[in-house]
Design a protein around this motif. Structure first.
Motif, short mmCIF file in Angstrom:
data_model
loop_
_atom_site.label_atom_id
_atom_site.label_comp_id
_atom_site.label_asym_id
_atom_site.label_seq_id
_atom_site.Cartn_x
_atom_site.Cartn_y
_atom_site.Cartn_z
N ALA A 45 64.35 9.53 25.59
CA ALA A 45 65.13 9.37 24.35
C ALA A 45 65.02 7.94 23.83
CB ALA A 45 66.59 9.75 24.59
N THR A 46 65.11 6.97 24.72
CA THR A 46 65.03 5.56 24.32
C THR A 46 63.66 5.23 23.76
OG1 THR A 46 66.69 4.94 25.97
CG2 THR A 46 65.25 3.19 25.16
N ILE A 47 62.61 5.74 24.38
CA ILE A 47 61.25 5.48 23.89
C ILE A 47 61.10 6.00 22.47
CG2 ILE A 47 58.81 6.16 24.15
CD1 ILE A 47 59.37 6.12 27.24
N VAL A 48 61.57 7.22 22.21
CA VAL A 48 61.43 7.80 20.87
C VAL A 48 62.30 7.04 19.87
CG1 VAL A 48 61.73 9.86 19.45
CG2 VAL A 48 60.78 10.07 21.75
N LYS A 49 63.56 6.77 20.23
CA LYS A 49 64.48 6.04 19.33
C LYS A 49 63.89 4.70 18.92
CE LYS A 49 68.76 7.57 21.34
NZ LYS A 49 69.95 7.16 22.08
N ASN A 50 63.34 3.98 19.89
CA ASN A 50 62.84 2.63 19.65
C ASN A 50 61.37 2.59 19.26
OD1 ASN A 50 65.38 1.71 20.36
ND2 ASN A 50 64.82 1.37 22.49
#
Length: 131
Positions: A45-50
């Motif tokens: 989730a963090t990879i996609v968000k950022n």
């Protein structure tokens, strides 16, 4: 069958063998044939968000399997298997308003692009319901 399982069952039946719905902190709402840890799901989730482009060079390891990152869009990431055990798999991670949908084909019986499209459909359905 719980309410969340009912969301993924049609997609599993259509060949998205590995399928799950998580919150964006990585906590599972429901999963079928997908064994991501909370930390792995949260990292996705963090990879996609950022839009973390560093993963293009290093790739990802999920549940002991290595994956190559193919693309990261505004709300989705596509990765492909890198080892004999997963080389025919394409996994898509797609963020909704509150949730994250993760899905992958089991093998070449469902094309990776078709699995990705189905993950996008599930995410859109969940978004339409506020998730």
């Amino acid at each position: 069958m719980s309410g969340w399982e009912a969301w993924i069952k049609p997609y599993v039946d259509q060949g998205v063998h590995h399928c799950g719905i998580y919150d964006q902190a990585g906590n599972p709402w429901t999963c079928a044939n997908l064994n991501l840890t909370q930390a792995e799901a949260a990292r996705l989730a963090t990879i996609v968000k950022n839009k973390d482009n560093s993963v293009f060079g290093e790739g990802l390891t999920l549940n002991g399997e290595k994956w190559t990152v193919v693309k990261i869009d505004d709300d989705a990431m596509v990765i492909r298997g890198k080892q004999d055990c997963n080389k025919e798999k394409t996994m898509t991670i797609s963020l909704g308003k509150q949730c994250m949908v993760v899905g992958a084909n089991k093998d070449s019986s469902l094309a990776g692009q078709s699995a990705s499209a189905k993950v996008g459909q599930l995410k859109k359905s969940l978004e339409d319901q506020g998730y």
